[in-house]
Each structure stands twice: as structure tokens, then as C-alpha cells.
Design an enzyme around this catalytic site. Structure first.
Site, PDB file in Angstrom:
ATOM      1  N   ASP A 231       0.729  -1.073  -0.133  1.00 51.32           N
ATOM      2  CA  ASP A 231      -0.023  -0.214  -0.121  1.00 51.32           C
ATOM      3  C   ASP A 231       0.969   1.318  -0.080  1.00 51.32           C
ATOM      4  O   ASP A 231       2.188   0.978   0.178  1.00 51.32           O
ATOM      5  CB  ASP A 231      -0.833   0.031   1.354  1.00 51.32           C
ATOM      6  CG  ASP A 231      -1.738   1.380   1.298  1.00 51.32           C
ATOM      7  OD1 ASP A 231      -2.185   1.505   0.404  1.00 51.32           O
ATOM      8  OD2 ASP A 231      -1.837   1.699   2.499  1.00 51.32           O
ATOM      9  N   SER A 232       0.184   2.370  -0.030  1.00 51.21           N
ATOM     10  CA  SER A 232       1.319   3.668   0.158  1.00 51.21           C
ATOM     11  C   SER A 232       1.625   3.931   1.266  1.00 51.21           C
ATOM     12  O   SER A 232       2.354   4.646   1.554  1.00 51.21           O
ATOM     13  CB  SER A 232       0.163   4.885  -0.455  1.00 51.21           C
ATOM     14  OG  SER A 232      -1.015   4.763   0.230  1.00 51.21           O
TER      15      SER A 232
ATOM     16  N   CYS B 276      -4.441  -1.359  -1.782  1.00 46.19           N
ATOM     17  CA  CYS B 276      -4.392  -0.159  -1.860  1.00 46.19           C
ATOM     18  C   CYS B 276      -5.648   0.123  -3.094  1.00 46.19           C
ATOM     19  O   CYS B 276      -5.454  -0.452  -4.189  1.00 46.19           O
ATOM     20  CB  CYS B 276      -3.269   0.505  -2.464  1.00 46.19           C
ATOM     21  SG  CYS B 276      -3.228   2.253  -3.135  1.00 46.19           S
TER      22      CYS B 276
ATOM     23  N   GLU C 273      -2.647   8.774   8.391  1.00 48.57           N
ATOM     24  CA  GLU C 273      -1.109   8.741   8.376  1.00 48.57           C
ATOM     25  C   GLU C 273      -0.574   9.590   9.623  1.00 48.57           C
ATOM     26  O   GLU C 273       0.429   9.173  10.227  1.00 48.57           O
ATOM     27  CB  GLU C 273      -0.581   9.203   7.049  1.00 48.57           C
ATOM     28  CG  GLU C 273      -1.012   8.064   6.041  1.00 48.57           C
ATOM     29  CD  GLU C 273       0.103   6.884   6.173  1.00 48.57           C
ATOM     30  OE1 GLU C 273       1.124   6.964   6.627  1.00 48.57           O
ATOM     31  OE2 GLU C 273      -0.476   5.792   5.515  1.00 48.57           O
TER      32      GLU C 273
ATOM     33  N   CYS D 112     -11.100   2.765   0.159  1.00 48.40           N
ATOM     34  CA  CYS D 112      -9.700   3.246   0.177  1.00 48.40           C
ATOM     35  C   CYS D 112      -9.283   2.285   1.544  1.00 48.40           C
ATOM     36  O   CYS D 112     -10.073   2.394   2.241  1.00 48.40           O
ATOM     37  CB  CYS D 112      -9.456   4.697   0.458  1.00 48.40           C
ATOM     38  SG  CYS D 112      -7.799   5.013   1.229  1.00 48.40           S
TER      39      CYS D 112
ATOM     40  N   HIS E 126      -7.305   2.655   3.742  1.00 50.36           N
ATOM     41  CA  HIS E 126      -6.991   3.379   5.079  1.00 50.36           C
ATOM     42  C   HIS E 126      -8.298   3.709   5.863  1.00 50.36           C
ATOM     43  O   HIS E 126      -8.453   3.935   7.115  1.00 50.36           O
ATOM     44  CB  HIS E 126      -6.422   4.985   4.683  1.00 50.36           C
ATOM     45  CG  HIS E 126      -4.990   5.050   4.341  1.00 50.36           C
ATOM     46  ND1 HIS E 126      -4.507   4.600   3.247  1.00 50.36           N
ATOM     47  CD2 HIS E 126      -3.887   5.411   5.188  1.00 50.36           C
ATOM     48  CE1 HIS E 126      -3.381   4.753   3.250  1.00 50.36           C
ATOM     49  NE2 HIS E 126      -2.836   5.347   4.568  1.00 50.36           N
TER      50      HIS E 126
HETATM   51  N1  DGL Z   1      -4.841   3.308   0.815  1.00 49.62           N
HETATM   52  C1  DGL Z   1      -5.100   3.372  -0.227  1.00 49.62           C
HETATM   53  C2  DGL Z   1      -6.080   3.349  -1.272  1.00 49.62           C
HETATM   54  O1  DGL Z   1      -6.731   2.266  -0.815  1.00 49.62           O
HETATM   55  C3  DGL Z   1      -4.123   4.753  -0.790  1.00 49.62           C
HETATM   56  C4  DGL Z   1      -4.433   5.972  -0.196  1.00 49.62           C
HETATM   57  C5  DGL Z   1      -3.676   6.933  -0.863  1.00 49.62           C
HETATM   58  O2  DGL Z   1      -2.083   6.751  -0.787  1.00 49.62           O
HETATM   59  O3  DGL Z   1      -3.907   7.969  -1.212  1.00 49.62           O
HETATM   60  O4  DGL Z   1      -6.610   3.873  -2.023  1.00 49.62           O
END
Ligand code: DGL
Length: 266
Positions: free
Chosen positions: A12-13, A75, A154, A186, A188
Site C-alpha cells: 500500500d502507499s 491499495c 497517516e 480506500c 485507510h
Molecule cells: N490506501 C490507499 C487506497 O486504498 C491509498 C491512499 C493514498 O495513498 O492516497 O487507495
């Protein structure tokens, strides 16, 4: 070093993919996992397809150099923009999170109105509306970009007035839609799921991909006779920026002791 083809690679990011790791560990406790969080370059959601694809390919190459037997793109943004490119470049099978999330939402919705909360790039890609329409033509999908959620998570501002205000603001138009199902599009966002649910008032179902992608991973490994038979599995974590910071935040999502995290430069 892991043995050849021994681990599941997850990336993931940043921290978001840990919500997927959590599900994979709970369903497949014997498996070794290699996690990569691209913390030096988070967020992906405001970046172009070319950029996200090139980052994703670098990470897939890193995971393959550690001999993973399966790659999970944990992600939504990278799954929406780079799944095909990563598949084409990888000898290991690759699963993304969009199809499993859409499948769950399509099965859950009774009034056929589904809202998607996601990053700007995922919204722009229209990946969710396409997958939902494929699952059920009657479904009407509305998408909402929530660009502030990722930096808030984050930063670890999980129980903060600012977070409550941002959630309230993003969900105002969503409430009017009267969708019975909302996709947390997402990885997150499940970290603030309770706060989102509280703002929505409990009448809607919140869906994310974590359980479904873990199930798909298990099926795929079983089909290819690649399930690890003895446990417990080990998890190795890598990030592209400060590992201490990541380790401290990771505990909020996966619980347990602070994990060991190593920094790698891709
Ligand atoms: N967690 C990621 C997603 O599902 C990336 C969010 C990001 O880095 O903007 O899209």
C-alpha cells in the site's frame, strides 16, 4: 531471508494496507507475509496513473525479489490504476481490492443505491462503478472523493475533533443519497470506520474489501496447492520512509507489540 515462494506480498502507499494484512493474518495465520508501505510517497490518491503505476511496479519488483508466491495490492488507488500493469510484470499471481469490495457491496445492497468513498484517483478511474454494474446492472453508484482522510490517518489523528469535522463535511452529501451500502473504497478508511458509522447514524452498511480479498487469497493458494501447512507465519514489514514512526502507528491498526520495521530505498 524467506524461502523461495514462501510469503504473501502485500503493499500500500502507507498504513492503509495493514487493514488488509489484519484480515489475511486472521484467515491465514500460518502464512508468512511481507508488507511494504510506500510511506515516502504517500498519498497515491492525488497522483496520476503513470506515477502510481511506476511506484507499484517498483514495489512488485521488490516483493518478487523476496520470492513472494502471491501479491495483494492492498491499495484501492493502485488496484484501480495499476493492477493490469503489475499483473503483466509479475510471475506471481496478483489480486487487487476493487473487485472484492464491489462484490461484497453488490451482494449487500437491497435498495440498489451504493455510495463509494475513495481517493480522487480511484473516483476518476470509475473502477467501482464499472465493477458494480458488472455485478448487478440495477445498482446506481455515486462516488465521493475524500482526500483529507489519508493524511489524517497517516498523522494518527484518529480520535480528534478535526477528524470528526472532516467526516461530517464529507458525509453530508452522502447522507442525502439514501444509499443503504457504502464502500470504504480506500484501505485507510476502515481505520476510522467507527467514526464514519457514528456520523451516518447506523442505518447503512459499511463495506470494505479486507475479508473478501483474504478469502480470495486463500482460495487461490489452495487451488495452486500453495497454502503453508505449518505455522505460525511470520510478518516482515518494510517502508520507504521512517520505520520507527510506521511501527508506532501500525500498533493502532494491527494491535499487539510494536512490529520491527525496516526501511528500504527502491
Ligand atoms: N490506501 C490507499 C487506497 O486504498 C491509498 C491512499 C493514498 O495513498 O492516497 O487507495
Amino acid at each position: 531471508m524467506q524461502k523461495q515462494g514462501n510469503a504473501i506480498g502485500i503493499f500500500d502507499s502507507g498504513l492503509g494496507g495493514l487493514t488488509i494484512l489484519r484480515s489475511v493474518r486472521s484467515l491465514l495465520p500460518k502464512e508468512n507475509i511481507i508488507y511494504f508501505g510506500d510511506t515516502a510517497r504517500v498519498p497515491y490518491g492525488s497522483k496520476s496513473k503513470e506515477t502510481v503505476t511506476s511506484y507499484s511496479l517498483q514495489i512488485a519488483e521488490f516483493l518478487q525479489s523476496r520470492k513472494v508466491k502471491l501479491i495483494l495490492i492492498a491499495c484501492n488507488t493502485a488496484s484501480a490504476l495499476a493492477l493490469e500493469a503489475v499483473r503483466a510484470a509479475s510471475s506471481a499471481p496478483v489480486l487487487g481490492v476493487i473487485a472484492p469490495g464491489a462484490k461484497c457491496a453488490a451482494a449487500a445492497s437491497k435498495n440498489k443505491k451504493v455510495a463509494v468513498l475513495a481517493t480522487e484517483a480511484t473516483v476518476k478511474s470509475k473502477a467501482y462503478p464499472k465493477h458494480l454494474a458488472r455485478a448487478d446492472k440495477k445498482i446506481k453508484t455515486a462516488q465521493y472523493a475524500c482526500p483529507l482522510f489519508v493524511p489524517i490517518i497517516e498523522e494518527g489523528l484518529l480520535d480528534d475533533k478535526l477528524t470528526a469535522l472532516v467526516i461530517e463535511r464529507y458525509l453530508k452529501p452522502v447522507k442525502k443519497l439514501k444509499a443503504d451500502t457504502i464502500i470504504l473504497g480506500c484501505t485507510h478508511y476502515p481505520v476510522i470506520k467507527d467514526a464514519i458509522a457514528k456520523t451516518l447514524g447506523g442505518k447503512v452498511q459499511l463495506v470494505d474489501s479486507a475479508e473478501e480479498i483474504a478469502k480470495e487469497a486463500k482460495e487461490l493458494l489452495a487451488k495452486n496447492n500453495l497454502l503453508k501447512k505449518t505455522g505460525p507465519g511470520k510478518t516482515q514489514m518494510f517502508v520507504s520512509d521512517d520505520p520507527k514512526r510506521f511501527a508506532a502507528m501500525a500498533v493502532n491498526i494491527i494491535g499487539g507489540k510494536k512490529p520491527k520495521v525496516k526501511q528500504v530505498r527502491l
